[in-house]
Motif scaffolding. Structure first.
Motif, short mmCIF file in Angstrom:
data_model
loop_
_atom_site.label_atom_id
_atom_site.label_comp_id
_atom_site.label_asym_id
_atom_site.label_seq_id
_atom_site.Cartn_x
_atom_site.Cartn_y
_atom_site.Cartn_z
N ALA A 1 -8.34 1.77 -0.16
CA ALA A 1 -8.49 2.60 -1.36
C ALA A 1 -9.76 3.45 -1.25
CB ALA A 1 -8.54 1.73 -2.61
N GLU B 1 -2.63 0.61 -4.25
CA GLU B 1 -2.49 -0.72 -3.67
C GLU B 1 -2.07 -1.67 -4.79
OE1 GLU B 1 -3.35 -1.94 -0.49
OE2 GLU B 1 -3.73 0.08 0.26
N ILE C 1 -13.08 3.36 -7.13
CA ILE C 1 -11.67 2.97 -7.13
C ILE C 1 -11.40 2.22 -8.43
CG2 ILE C 1 -11.56 2.85 -4.60
CD1 ILE C 1 -11.76 -0.17 -4.79
N SER D 1 0.84 -1.20 0.00
CA SER D 1 0.00 0.00 0.00
C SER D 1 0.87 1.25 0.00
CB SER D 1 -0.85 0.06 1.27
OG SER D 1 -1.57 -1.13 1.43
N LYS E 1 -6.32 1.86 -7.42
CA LYS E 1 -5.97 3.27 -7.24
C LYS E 1 -7.20 4.11 -6.97
CE LYS E 1 -1.90 3.21 -10.26
NZ LYS E 1 -1.31 3.70 -11.52
N SER E 2 -7.02 5.12 -6.15
CA SER E 2 -8.07 6.13 -6.01
C SER E 2 -7.41 7.43 -5.65
CB SER E 2 -9.07 5.72 -4.94
OG SER E 2 -8.50 5.84 -3.68
#
Lengths: 363, 363
Positions: free
Chosen positions: B267, B300, B278, A102, B290-291
């Motif tokens: 996320a 992540e 996300i 992460s 991803k966000s």
């Protein structure tokens, strides 16, 4: 700044300092936590300008420095990270938080804007065990006023004479007085904001570790292990609580704390319509507790051991229950004078705690 | 009516029937619980006119009869009584509740006004184990719609073919399908209100006891030990859910459920500003999640086992997490077709549960 620590250490520190982060503020920087990394230590700092908390842990400091990050965001992130190592690094205007697979990039706040905590001189100091201070707070905080009209009553008086420490709170309806022995001798008086003591109570452990308390003109400092809490003191004279204490009583009953607590709890169910009060009828070795409302009524009967006169008196059950919930002893005594004068609840044969409560006049 | 029972038995019964007492109603009698005492048994009844609950326990019936008392008041009283025998007696317009040294007098409500529960014929019936029905409810209820505009979607379809039971819920964004084996053979279709199933889920135990389900035109009845729950069924045709299921996929990934759940949870922290979504980037044996938001972003990375094409697709993380939280298996498969068509989440090598979720179009 660049550090490596582990989740549980960091989360513990965040949980401690979040207690001073204001839930709403007009000064956005106060929503942040200041991180300072130096000499193998990470210090987290928070303040709402009334109270400030600083807590230090051992971490791996790769590059010393400091940063400020939103308390809410960093708290949520760390709570959700795996139980593993966490790397925190500042780069440009961002804070990078990495753990296993992460990576979070969070906007950083300005370290320059973060207010400095007041310094408190360590000349005048008092030591108490952690568990004792925790208990004193618990037993007095119940009687603190929430009413800002008399700000002094939103605090708890701490009075130190030699090695005797007394904490007192009163809100116009009841008063709680707790006496204990300090680990050293000192002399001072201070009124500590109730809010500060509530948060300190959450940080304190039930152990015998000493808590060092230092006091200067307007500030108090609590040194609890790796954490220090500073708080402004309330200004003004606290009420002369000693003159409120009755010097004699006409009726004294002795009974089991839990029986009275349970009976009050049940009687309170139907107290709303009787001026929010429950009535005690005390005669011979019996106490009847009664209340009634439009929906029905309750009648409780308790066996007591009584000395003195029979008496009828009414109370707001909440005020009684607040006291009964924080008394640690099984046997208690309740002393009455008249049905309109204050009564005293205390543990039997024990002068460490005393709770004074005003009766309610029944319609 | 006059009975003697014990606190734990009575409280258990009250807790069960309170699940059908409406929290607000224009019909005050529905705020009451009907007590019926006869032949050594006490039956408690409640209803909000949509759902009704009846539960029976063995008590000492001194005088048979019935009464209605406010659910809230009797619940509060019994909860606060000592763990001892309780005597309940109706006298004039009052209900007397006695235990040890406590006596409550509560205004009684009119038994005549209490509505009768609908009768459900026991011709057509289905049996499932308690733990199985509990799991089926848990796994489908997440996808039930709260939107009253299409009332049929606020229910769960129960479709029985032979000994195969299928429960289906869908809300326009996702669909949950759970298949299980019944203890007998039957054929019917019914749409059960989600609210009824939520309450039944709370009553069911995690054991292998059979739950007998009976169905008539507009009503369903669940027979769970000493408790029966009746509920009206939702009217109208449920959506033909089978035609919504994709027949093929272009990408399939296999991964650990908890890794995906934890990654989505993290996320989701920064999903608010990206259309509440996300993004998954799936290529080779890696999935990036991803966000981003005004406050920062998250990245992540998960190891996956992939067959088929690379794909980029975005989801509302809540919809994914709802499914992942109710899957009991460690290994799961996710199947994708295109970035704008529904994806499927299911336990690996297991066809008992299937969750379809629509992607979000990214801005």
């Amino acid at each position: 700044m660049r550090i490596i620590t582990d989740k549980s250490t960091l989360l513990e520190s965040i949980n401690i300092v979040q207690k001073a982060v204001p839930s709403k503020t007009t000064l956005p920087i106060l929503e942040g936590i200041l991180f300072q990394a130096k000499n193998g230590k990470l210090t987290l700092v928070s303040t709402d300008l009334e109270m400030g908390i600083e807590t230090t842990s051992n971490v791996d400091v790769i590059e010393q420095g400091s940063m400020v990050v939103s308390s809410k965001i960093v708290g949520e992130i760390v709570r959700k990270l795996p139980d593993s190592d966490i790397e925190i690094e500042t780069r440009d205007n961002f804070i990078h938080i990495k753990s296993e697979n992460s990576e979070f990039k969070v906007l950083s706040l300005s370290t320059e804007e973060f207010p400095e905590l007041p310094t408190v001189s360590r000349d005048k100091g008092l030591s108490l065990t952690s568990s004792m201070l925790k208990e004193m707070i618990k037993q007095t905080i119940v009687a603190v006023s929430n009413d800002e009209i008399r700000p002094i009553l939103t605090g708890v008086l701490m009075e130190v004479n030699g090695n005797q420490v007394t904490m007192v709170a009163l809100d116009g309806f009841r008063m709680a007085v707790r006496v204990a022995s300090a680990l050293n001798d000192e002399n001072f008086k201070a009124v500590i904001p109730g809010k500060t003591l509530v948060e300190i109570g959450k940080i304190l452990n039930d152990n015998e570790d000493p808590v060092n308390i230092f006091i200067s003109k307007n500030q108090i400092l609590f040194h609890i292990g790796d954490t220090t809490v500073t708080s402004r003191l309330l200004e003004g004279e606290f009420i002369n609580y000693k003159q409120l204490l009755p010097t004699e009583y006409k009726t004294k009953i002795v009974l089991k704390k839990d029986s009275l607590l349970d009976a009050c709890d049940r009687a309170a169910l139907f107290a709303k319509d009787s001026n929010n009060s429950i009535k005690f009828e005390i005669y011979d070795d019996v106490m009847n507790i009664k209340s009634n409302s439009d929906n029905g009524d309750v009648h409780e009967q308790l066996n007591i051991s009584k000395t003195g006169d029979d008496i009828e008196i009414a109370f707001n059950p909440k005020y009684l229950m607040d006291a009964l919930k924080v008394i640690n002893k099984e046997d208690i005594a309740v002393e009455f004078t008249t049905s309109v004068s204050p009564s005293i609840i205390k543990p039997l044969n024990d002068s460490e705690f005393l709770y004074l409560v005003l009766p309610v006049r029944r319609r």
